[in-house]
Scaffold this motif. Structure first.
Motif, mmCIF file in Angstrom:
data_model
loop_
_atom_site.group_PDB
_atom_site.id
_atom_site.type_symbol
_atom_site.label_atom_id
_atom_site.label_comp_id
_atom_site.label_asym_id
_atom_site.label_seq_id
_atom_site.Cartn_x
_atom_site.Cartn_y
_atom_site.Cartn_z
ATOM 1 N N ARG A 39 0.849 -1.180 0.000
ATOM 2 C CA ARG A 39 0.000 0.000 0.000
ATOM 3 C C ARG A 39 0.889 1.236 0.000
ATOM 4 N NH1 ARG A 39 -5.053 0.419 0.742
ATOM 5 N NH2 ARG A 39 -4.877 2.362 1.927
ATOM 6 N N ASP A 55 1.003 -1.969 -19.282
ATOM 7 C CA ASP A 55 0.471 -3.261 -18.822
ATOM 8 C C ASP A 55 1.301 -4.432 -19.334
ATOM 9 O OD1 ASP A 55 -0.187 -3.014 -21.460
ATOM 10 O OD2 ASP A 55 -2.345 -3.347 -21.208
ATOM 11 N N ASP A 57 2.962 -6.787 -18.245
ATOM 12 C CA ASP A 57 3.222 -7.483 -16.986
ATOM 13 C C ASP A 57 4.113 -8.711 -17.151
ATOM 14 O OD1 ASP A 57 1.547 -5.588 -15.952
ATOM 15 O OD2 ASP A 57 -0.169 -6.913 -15.723
ATOM 16 N N ARG A 64 2.116 -4.282 -12.500
ATOM 17 C CA ARG A 64 0.780 -4.470 -11.928
ATOM 18 C C ARG A 64 0.659 -3.721 -10.603
ATOM 19 N NH1 ARG A 64 -2.778 -8.334 -13.121
ATOM 20 N NH2 ARG A 64 -1.149 -9.577 -14.139
ATOM 21 N N GLN A 65 1.685 -3.858 -9.745
ATOM 22 C CA GLN A 65 1.645 -3.170 -8.462
ATOM 23 C C GLN A 65 1.857 -1.672 -8.621
ATOM 24 O OE1 GLN A 65 0.476 -4.045 -5.805
ATOM 25 N NE2 GLN A 65 1.153 -2.476 -4.358
ATOM 26 N N THR A 66 2.664 -1.285 -9.599
ATOM 27 C CA THR A 66 2.828 0.147 -9.872
ATOM 28 C C THR A 66 1.494 0.780 -10.236
ATOM 29 O OG1 THR A 66 5.081 -0.264 -10.682
ATOM 30 C CG2 THR A 66 4.094 1.864 -11.216
ATOM 31 N N ARG A 67 0.741 0.105 -11.087
ATOM 32 C CA ARG A 67 -0.585 0.627 -11.456
ATOM 33 C C ARG A 67 -1.488 0.722 -10.225
ATOM 34 N NH1 ARG A 67 0.082 -3.235 -15.520
ATOM 35 N NH2 ARG A 67 -1.617 -4.523 -14.696
ATOM 36 N N ALA A 68 -1.425 -0.291 -9.367
ATOM 37 C CA ALA A 68 -2.268 -0.270 -8.162
ATOM 38 C C ALA A 68 -1.900 0.896 -7.253
ATOM 39 C CB ALA A 68 -2.130 -1.594 -7.413
ATOM 40 N N LEU A 69 -0.618 1.174 -7.125
ATOM 41 C CA LEU A 69 -0.178 2.274 -6.269
ATOM 42 C C LEU A 69 -0.558 3.625 -6.867
ATOM 43 C CD1 LEU A 69 3.292 0.836 -5.246
ATOM 44 C CD2 LEU A 69 1.355 1.242 -3.706
ATOM 45 N N ALA A 71 -3.149 4.109 -8.810
ATOM 46 C CA ALA A 71 -4.597 4.211 -8.591
ATOM 47 C C ALA A 71 -4.895 4.621 -7.154
ATOM 48 C CB ALA A 71 -5.268 2.877 -8.914
ATOM 49 N N GLU A 72 -4.144 4.065 -6.202
ATOM 50 C CA GLU A 72 -4.341 4.437 -4.801
ATOM 51 C C GLU A 72 -3.990 5.905 -4.583
ATOM 52 O OE1 GLU A 72 -2.846 3.264 -0.287
ATOM 53 O OE2 GLU A 72 -2.183 2.056 -2.002
ATOM 54 N N VAL A 93 -4.214 4.137 -16.225
ATOM 55 C CA VAL A 93 -4.902 3.902 -14.954
ATOM 56 C C VAL A 93 -6.128 4.802 -14.828
ATOM 57 C CG1 VAL A 93 -4.687 4.210 -12.450
ATOM 58 C CG2 VAL A 93 -2.894 3.012 -13.719
#
Length: 244
Positions: A39, A55, A57, A64-69, A71-72, A93
């Protein structure tokens, strides 16, 4: 947090500028297996460039985690600066489109044209109408996210800079790169694309003083956004502690 995708793709002078403006950088060299946090634990995110699609990946599993971070960070209104691949990743994103080997490739020092929307942007305001910046890409954003503010373009690539929300910026060019980096690029590939490597280097040297001066200003303004965001978050946390 600075996400680094390739061995030679560090923050370079951008890192020096941000450090000089009081930001402490946590550089994560994701390409060598360094783990990104599960996170977001940082006040802001900088995503650097690399030879991947956002993407991709299979070749770059950390994306994948970079995109999630990212987005967060968008969801929490944390400042973001995406450069080249990083700008493309931010666009994707947020709902935009990125395509491989689209349009004409850009290499070397390139005139970046400011749009009218840049005039009151927190980072790009009061820049000259044209500012040189080093480019090195074939992939490109082909559609900006809905509600993104289109800030700058070039002759070969329309989406050179944009803002999404209040504090997330993506750029296609490389404000961190100095002319010497051009000498490390694949000269044969540049020639196949119609570029003279030595001419690219000479032009970048000619443009570097103006390029560095103006992108230094943009970096300082991004640091100001981070500091202001941190102050706001700290004040909100203090208020919650006073009134649980």
């Amino acid at each position: 947090m600075v996400v680094q995708h390739t061995k030679n793709g560090g923050a370079r002078r951008l890192g020096d500028w941000l450090n000089d403006d009081g930001l402490k950088l946590d550089v994560v060299p994701a390409f060598d297996g360094s783990a990104l946090p599960a996170r977001l634990e940082h006040d802001a995110v900088v995503v650097l460039g690399g030879g991947y699609l956002p993407d991709d990946d299979q070749r770059a599993p950390w994306l994948r985690q970079t995109r999630a971070l990212v987005a967060e960070a968008l969801g929490r209104d944390r400042p973001i600066l995406g450069i080249c691949l990083g700008g493309q990743l931010l666009a994707q994103v947020a709902g935009g489109t990125v395509e491989a080997e689209t349009g004409l490739p850009e290499n070397g020092s390139t005139p970046i044209h400011m749009r009218a929307e840049a005039h009151d942007d927190p980072l790009f305001h009061d820049l000259p109408d044209v500012v040189p910046a080093i480019e090195h890409h074939e992939d490109a954003i082909t559609a900006l996210p809905a509600e993104a503010v289109w800030l700058a373009s070039s002759e070969r690539c329309p989406y050179q800079a944009f803002r999404y929300g209040r504090s997330a910026w993506g750029v296609q060019f490389h404000p961190e790169v100095t002319p010497d980096r051009i000498l490390e690029w694949n000269a044969d590939k540049l020639r196949r694309q119609g570029f003279d490597p030595q001419e690219l280097y000479r032009q970048a040297l000619t443009d570097d003083a103006a390029s560095a001066r103006h992108w230094r200003t943009v970096a300082s303004r991004f640091a100001d956004v981070v500091h202001a965001s941190t102050d706001t978050s700290a004040a909100a946390e203090e208020k919650r502690e006073d009134h649980p």
